[in-house]
Design a protein around this motif. Structure first.
Motif, PDB file in Angstrom:
ATOM      1  N   LEU A   1      -4.341  -5.696 -48.661  1.00 49.34           N
ATOM      2  CA  LEU A   1      -2.907  -5.695 -48.381  1.00 49.34           C
ATOM      3  C   LEU A   1      -2.161  -6.676 -49.274  1.00 49.34           C
ATOM      4  O   LEU A   1      -0.936  -6.649 -49.360  1.00 49.34           O
ATOM      5  CB  LEU A   1      -2.651  -6.020 -46.909  1.00 49.34           C
ATOM      6  CG  LEU A   1      -3.199  -4.995 -45.907  1.00 49.34           C
ATOM      7  CD1 LEU A   1      -2.863  -5.413 -44.485  1.00 49.34           C
ATOM      8  CD2 LEU A   1      -2.626  -3.603 -46.183  1.00 49.34           C
ATOM      9  N   THR A   2      -2.887  -7.574 -49.956  1.00 50.38           N
ATOM     10  CA  THR A   2      -2.237  -8.533 -50.857  1.00 50.38           C
ATOM     11  C   THR A   2      -2.309  -8.085 -52.307  1.00 50.38           C
ATOM     12  O   THR A   2      -1.932  -8.831 -53.208  1.00 50.38           O
ATOM     13  CB  THR A   2      -2.911  -9.914 -50.741  1.00 50.38           C
ATOM     14  OG1 THR A   2      -4.249  -9.823 -51.270  1.00 50.38           O
ATOM     15  CG2 THR A   2      -2.974 -10.390 -49.304  1.00 50.38           C
ATOM     16  N   LYS A   3      -2.797  -6.874 -52.580  1.00 49.23           N
ATOM     17  CA  LYS A   3      -3.031  -6.442 -53.954  1.00 49.23           C
ATOM     18  C   LYS A   3      -1.782  -5.957 -54.671  1.00 49.23           C
ATOM     19  O   LYS A   3      -1.838  -5.611 -55.834  1.00 49.23           O
ATOM     20  CB  LYS A   3      -4.086  -5.333 -53.978  1.00 49.23           C
ATOM     21  CG  LYS A   3      -5.511  -5.856 -53.797  1.00 49.23           C
ATOM     22  CD  LYS A   3      -6.503  -4.754 -53.993  1.00 49.23           C
ATOM     23  CE  LYS A   3      -7.932  -5.255 -53.789  1.00 49.23           C
ATOM     24  NZ  LYS A   3      -8.314  -6.247 -54.783  1.00 49.23           N
ATOM     25  N   ILE A   4      -0.641  -5.876 -53.990  1.00 49.77           N
ATOM     26  CA  ILE A   4       0.538  -5.291 -54.628  1.00 49.77           C
ATOM     27  C   ILE A   4       1.285  -6.279 -55.504  1.00 49.77           C
ATOM     28  O   ILE A   4       2.257  -5.933 -56.150  1.00 49.77           O
ATOM     29  CB  ILE A   4       1.502  -4.705 -53.577  1.00 49.77           C
ATOM     30  CG1 ILE A   4       1.885  -5.772 -52.556  1.00 49.77           C
ATOM     31  CG2 ILE A   4       0.903  -3.488 -52.914  1.00 49.77           C
ATOM     32  CD1 ILE A   4       2.931  -5.303 -51.577  1.00 49.77           C
ATOM     33  N   GLY A   5       0.851  -7.538 -55.565  1.00 46.43           N
ATOM     34  CA  GLY A   5       1.510  -8.474 -56.456  1.00 46.43           C
ATOM     35  C   GLY A   5       1.349  -9.904 -55.995  1.00 46.43           C
ATOM     36  O   GLY A   5       0.789 -10.177 -54.938  1.00 46.43           O
ATOM     37  N   GLY A   6       1.822 -10.844 -56.832  1.00 48.22           N
ATOM     38  CA  GLY A   6       1.758 -12.256 -56.474  1.00 48.22           C
ATOM     39  C   GLY A   6       0.448 -12.904 -56.856  1.00 48.22           C
ATOM     40  O   GLY A   6      -0.404 -12.313 -57.504  1.00 48.22           O
ATOM     41  N   GLU A   7       0.277 -14.153 -56.445  1.00 51.36           N
ATOM     42  CA  GLU A   7      -0.943 -14.894 -56.740  1.00 51.36           C
ATOM     43  C   GLU A   7      -2.087 -14.347 -55.898  1.00 51.36           C
ATOM     44  O   GLU A   7      -1.897 -13.971 -54.752  1.00 51.36           O
ATOM     45  CB  GLU A   7      -0.723 -16.374 -56.403  1.00 51.36           C
ATOM     46  CG  GLU A   7       0.575 -16.951 -56.955  1.00 51.36           C
ATOM     47  CD  GLU A   7       0.458 -17.384 -58.394  1.00 51.36           C
ATOM     48  OE1 GLU A   7      -0.590 -17.947 -58.728  1.00 51.36           O
ATOM     49  OE2 GLU A   7       1.399 -17.166 -59.167  1.00 51.36           O
ATOM     50  N   LYS A   8      -3.275 -14.313 -56.467  1.00 50.69           N
ATOM     51  CA  LYS A   8      -4.436 -13.815 -55.737  1.00 50.69           C
ATOM     52  C   LYS A   8      -5.540 -14.858 -55.745  1.00 50.69           C
ATOM     53  O   LYS A   8      -5.776 -15.517 -56.765  1.00 50.69           O
ATOM     54  CB  LYS A   8      -4.958 -12.519 -56.352  1.00 50.69           C
ATOM     55  CG  LYS A   8      -4.003 -11.347 -56.216  1.00 50.69           C
ATOM     56  CD  LYS A   8      -4.601 -10.078 -56.783  1.00 50.69           C
ATOM     57  CE  LYS A   8      -3.697  -8.890 -56.522  1.00 50.69           C
ATOM     58  NZ  LYS A   8      -2.360  -9.070 -57.084  1.00 50.69           N
ATOM     59  N   CYS A   9      -6.221 -14.979 -54.623  1.00 50.51           N
ATOM     60  CA  CYS A   9      -7.322 -15.919 -54.497  1.00 50.51           C
ATOM     61  C   CYS A   9      -8.478 -15.201 -53.810  1.00 50.51           C
ATOM     62  O   CYS A   9      -8.305 -14.619 -52.734  1.00 50.51           O
ATOM     63  CB  CYS A   9      -6.884 -17.140 -53.690  1.00 50.51           C
ATOM     64  SG  CYS A   9      -8.173 -18.391 -53.548  1.00 50.51           S
TER      65      CYS A   9
END
Length: 241
Positions: free
Chosen positions: A20-28
């Motif tokens: 659900l966080t893959k659509i943009g922004g910083e990734k960890c």
């Protein structure tokens, strides 16, 4: 027939995240691979609509290390700039041993005549020996992985005598309509524990934390299995004509 397979998967980088966080922004990245990522890896090695892969356990062989990189992901926001600068935190120099088995997909009744356990088991073993049918990715497309056969538990792992390590709430996997039998997509979550380097995954049906994502319908290709007209043309009982 015991339809369990074991394999080693490794690579320079990995990025295991909540999708659900893959659509943009910083990734960890998570510190350990998700159930869904490992299921995707074995499905890249060998998959048929007749079967559903179940991940039993994973063994972490190398120390958990991270490395950050500056990347320019596509900008999906309202900004006119096509790219934006972000920092991604990857796992680096990863290696895992994985044990998995398959079960029949009982929602694909049209494939019932393909439920030959020996056939799928030996094809899966051959595909592991050859490194898989499709490219292997460790969580995301830019993290190339490699698969080799192994005996689960062999060799020395970095966390063999480490004791217990808990990871709190983490993404487990998706319930897809063709496996769930409902026109819905759900995300599953759980709280994994690593004991002496080994994480034993709970079965998808045992995950108590679920989130409804959206309505979705399965759209498998229409098939009647081996009854398909013309499928066996050119073949006879003595072999190929």
């Amino acid at each position: 027939m015991e339809n369990k397979v074991s394999f080693k998967v490794y690579g320079k980088f990995a990025l295991f995240t909540d999708p659900l966080t893959k659509i943009g922004g910083e990734k960890c990245s998570y510190q350990i691979p998700t159930y869904q990522a490992l299921k995707g890896i074995i499905e890249s090695v060998y998959w048929k609509p007749t079967i559903i892969w179940i991940i039993d356990k994973v063994r972490v062989m190398k120390p958990i290390k991270t490395q950050t990189k500056s990347v320019k992901p596509l900008n999906y926001g309202e900004s006119k700039a096509p790219y934006s600068l972000s920092i991604y935190t990857y796992l680096s120099d990863v290696e895992y041993q994985v044990q998995a088995h398959f079960k029949w997909n009982l929602h694909r009744e049209d494939m019932s005549k393909d439920r030959n356990e020996n056939k799928h088991y030996f094809v899966a073993k051959r595909m592991i020996e050859r490194g898989g049918r499709r490219d292997i990715f460790l969580g995301t497309r830019e993290c190339q992985g490699y698969v080799e056969p192994c005996c689960f538990g062999e060799g020395e792992g970095f966390y063999d005598n480490y004791g217990e390590l808990s990871f709190d709430l983490m993404f487990h996997g998706f319930d897809y309509p063709d496996e769930l039998g409902k026109d819905e997509l759900h995300a599953r979550f759980w709280r994994p524990k690593m004991v002496n380097g080994i994480i034993e995954f709970i079965r998808p049906e045992d995950c108590e934390i679920r989130k409804f994502v959206k309505k979705m319908s399965a759209n498998p290709p229409v098939s009647v299995g081996l009854d398909e007209e013309g499928l066996l043309e050119g073949y006879c009982t003595e072999g190929v004509r």
